[in-house]
Design an enzyme around this catalytic site. Structure first.
Site, mmCIF file in Angstrom:
data_model
loop_
_atom_site.group_PDB
_atom_site.id
_atom_site.type_symbol
_atom_site.label_atom_id
_atom_site.label_comp_id
_atom_site.label_asym_id
_atom_site.label_seq_id
_atom_site.Cartn_x
_atom_site.Cartn_y
_atom_site.Cartn_z
ATOM 1 N N TYR A 158 0.850 -1.203 0.000
ATOM 2 C CA TYR A 158 0.000 0.000 0.000
ATOM 3 C C TYR A 158 0.875 1.239 0.000
ATOM 4 O O TYR A 158 1.822 1.357 0.789
ATOM 5 C CB TYR A 158 -0.917 -0.009 1.218
ATOM 6 N N TYR A 193 -5.568 6.258 -7.426
ATOM 7 C CA TYR A 193 -5.906 5.959 -6.033
ATOM 8 C C TYR A 193 -7.328 5.448 -5.942
ATOM 9 O O TYR A 193 -8.273 6.213 -5.848
ATOM 10 C CB TYR A 193 -5.736 7.219 -5.187
#
Lengths: 390, 126
Positions: free
Chosen positions: A293, A343
């Site tokens: 991440y 994103y």
């Protein structure tokens, strides 16, 4: 009844919309499109979906999504909290549902107009009533309103303690941008990034500059989870879930776990690492590639340590060696990641993990990729999983 | 304000930096919460911190610039001498002068609307 989720479930389909800064359609439309796409990818009808999982932050409720795509009867639906910390958690929910017979075909989705609609960096406000809002009240009066401000406090301490430089963060950003140059879906497609550009970019929350931050993106991503057995009969090569877990550790806060003894590691990621390695019987040496991440570059270097690819404080050396590049020890975020692809709150990193197992990435490493590590949001209650060939 | 945090802001309004103290085991805790995670007592009171501490970590916020704040904004995580940590702002300090480990002291900053906020300055500075 299985006593472990090891190898019980698999990802049989992935679906993504186009990514943009202004989709021009509703988030529900994006959700429906990516879910249809995931079903097409797997070769099933949306009518076969009987489970749905999303984020508490998602605006498209399960029943609205189900009506939109023409799902029939649902026997499982749930939502996971904590922003990007939910990413792999949605897969954990789906895998549990599949392994225990609660549902057969579970779709995890995240659909967001992250640039043209509700942006993540617009601050936290509202009437102080819930425990969550009281939590934020310790930070917002001082001007800590955006995720970068919360993460910077930890990044600065970590970098100071271990001598991590801005150039090290820049190396992470450039490595992922280089991957994005080959990915037509990516924000960074056709936009090379140099160290000079990186070092001269606008400071946002020191030590983090513009290129340390992820994108703001309109788009959606869906992941179809079914049993490993059924996945083998569907259209794509399955990405079997070797292990998956959620993880939150003692003293955990959402983004601001500042009150533990030290701020130089990620205890929740270390917990996730222990659990997925125990569950799978695998270790760091077995992991061929990763989709860690990456809301911020500093998080990548810290996670290299959390997941045991090196010792404490040694993540910077791996980055300097080029370990994250396509021909490196641990090709990471080969689609460009949240920083350079887009994103979608981590769901697009899961999709890339699946592509790596299918040998289908636009930056597929030449070496064989047997196992891929994927993690959820950093600095929040999180999770991780290992995908393998089926 | 809620039932678990209003008292802290009332202490700030009285120019004090509060720290919650468990009455079961006398553990100090911040941010406050209704139950002691060690002894599970629901009974607590508050002590007044000396306001002295050192900088555990910091960040300098430059963008985006929200109304009501002056940028660059130096945010500090302070190790209080009582042993708890508090997140706050460092005032009267240029961004290049902030560093890890520096000694700081609390002062109360009063907004134009009368709202009082505990902030910090470098120890011994004006």
């Amino acid at each position: 009844m299985p006593i472990s989720l090891k190898d019980e479930a698999a990802i049989a389909g992935i679906g993504l919309t186009d990514f943009s800064k202004q989709s021009g359609v509703s988030e529900l439309s994006l959700a429906a499109q990516c879910i249809k796409s995931a079903c097409d990818d797997a070769g099933i009808s949306p009518g076969e979906i009987d489970g749905l999982v999303t984020y508490t932050l998602d605006s498209s409720d399960e029943v609205e999504v189900a009506r939109a795509v023409g799902a029939s009867d649902l026997s499982f639906f749930s939502q996971i909290n904590y922003g990007g910390g939910a990413a792999v958690g949605t897969i954990a929910q789906a895998a549990m549902a599949v392994a225990t017979g609660q549902a057969s075909n579970v779709v995890c989705y995240r659909a967001m107009n992250g640039r043209s609609g509700k942006r993540m960096g617009q601050g936290v406000s509202g009437d102080i009533s819930s425990s969550d809002l009281i939590h934020w009240s310790w930070y917002t009066p001082y001007g800590m309103l955006i995720p970068g401000s919360w993460i910077a406090m930890v990044a600065n301490k970590y970098m100071h303690r271990y001598g991590v430089t801005r150039e090290d963060l820049g190396r992470v950003a450039i490595s992922q941008r280089n991957h994005a140059l080959r990915n037509p879906r990516a924000y960074g497609y056709g936009k090379p990034l140099t160290m000079e550009q990186y070092l001269n970019s606008k400071q946002i929350a020191e030590p983090l500059c513009l290129y340390d931050f992820c994108q703001e993106t309109d788009g959606a991503c869906a992941i179809l989870v079914t049993s490993a057995e059924r996945a083998r009969d569907l259209k794509q090569k399955p990405a079997v879930i070797r292990a998956v877990t959620q993880a939150s550790s003692r003293g955990q806060e959402q983004m601001t776990s500042y009150y533990r003894d030290e701020l130089i590691s990620l205890p929740e990621m270390e917990l996730a690492a222990k659990r997925i390695y125990d569950m799978s019987g695998l270790g760091p040496d077995d992991i061929d590639a990763a989709c860690l991440y990456d809301a911020f570059t500093s998080e990548i270097i810290m996670q290299l340590e959390s997941f045991g690819f090196c010792g404490a404080g040694e993540g910077k050396y791996l980055v300097r060696e080029g370990a994250l590049d396509v021909d490196g020890r641990l090709p990471n975020n080969t689609h460009g990641g949240l920083i350079s692809e887009g994103y979608i709150h981590g769901m697009n990193n899961i999709a890339e993990g699946v592509r790596l197992i299918r040998c289908d990435s636009t930056s597929q490493p030449e070496k064989a990729v047997e196992h891929v590590l994927v993690s959820s949001g950093v600095g929040v209650p999180t999770g991780a999983m290992i995908l393998g060939r089926g | 304000m809620g039932l678990d945090n209003a008292w802290w802001w009332k202490m700030a309004a009285d120019d004090k930096l509060g720290i919650q103290r468990c009455l079961g085991c006398l553990t100090l805790r911040h941010p406050p919460r209704p139950m002691c995670g060690d002894c599970h007592s629901l009974e607590w009171d508050a002590v007044e911190a000396s306001g002295k501490g050192s900088i555990c970590s910091y960040t300098v916020l430059r963008h985006p610039q929200f109304p009501g704040y002056e940028y660059p904004l130096v945010i500090v995580l302070v190790d209080l001498e009582e042993g708890t940590r508090v997140t706050s702002q460092l005032v009267g300090c240029e961004p290049e002068d902030v560093d890890f480990g520096l000694q700081v002291e609390m002062l109360i900053q009063r907004d134009p609307d009368g709202f009082k906020l505990p902030v910090f300055k470098l120890a011994g500075s004006a």
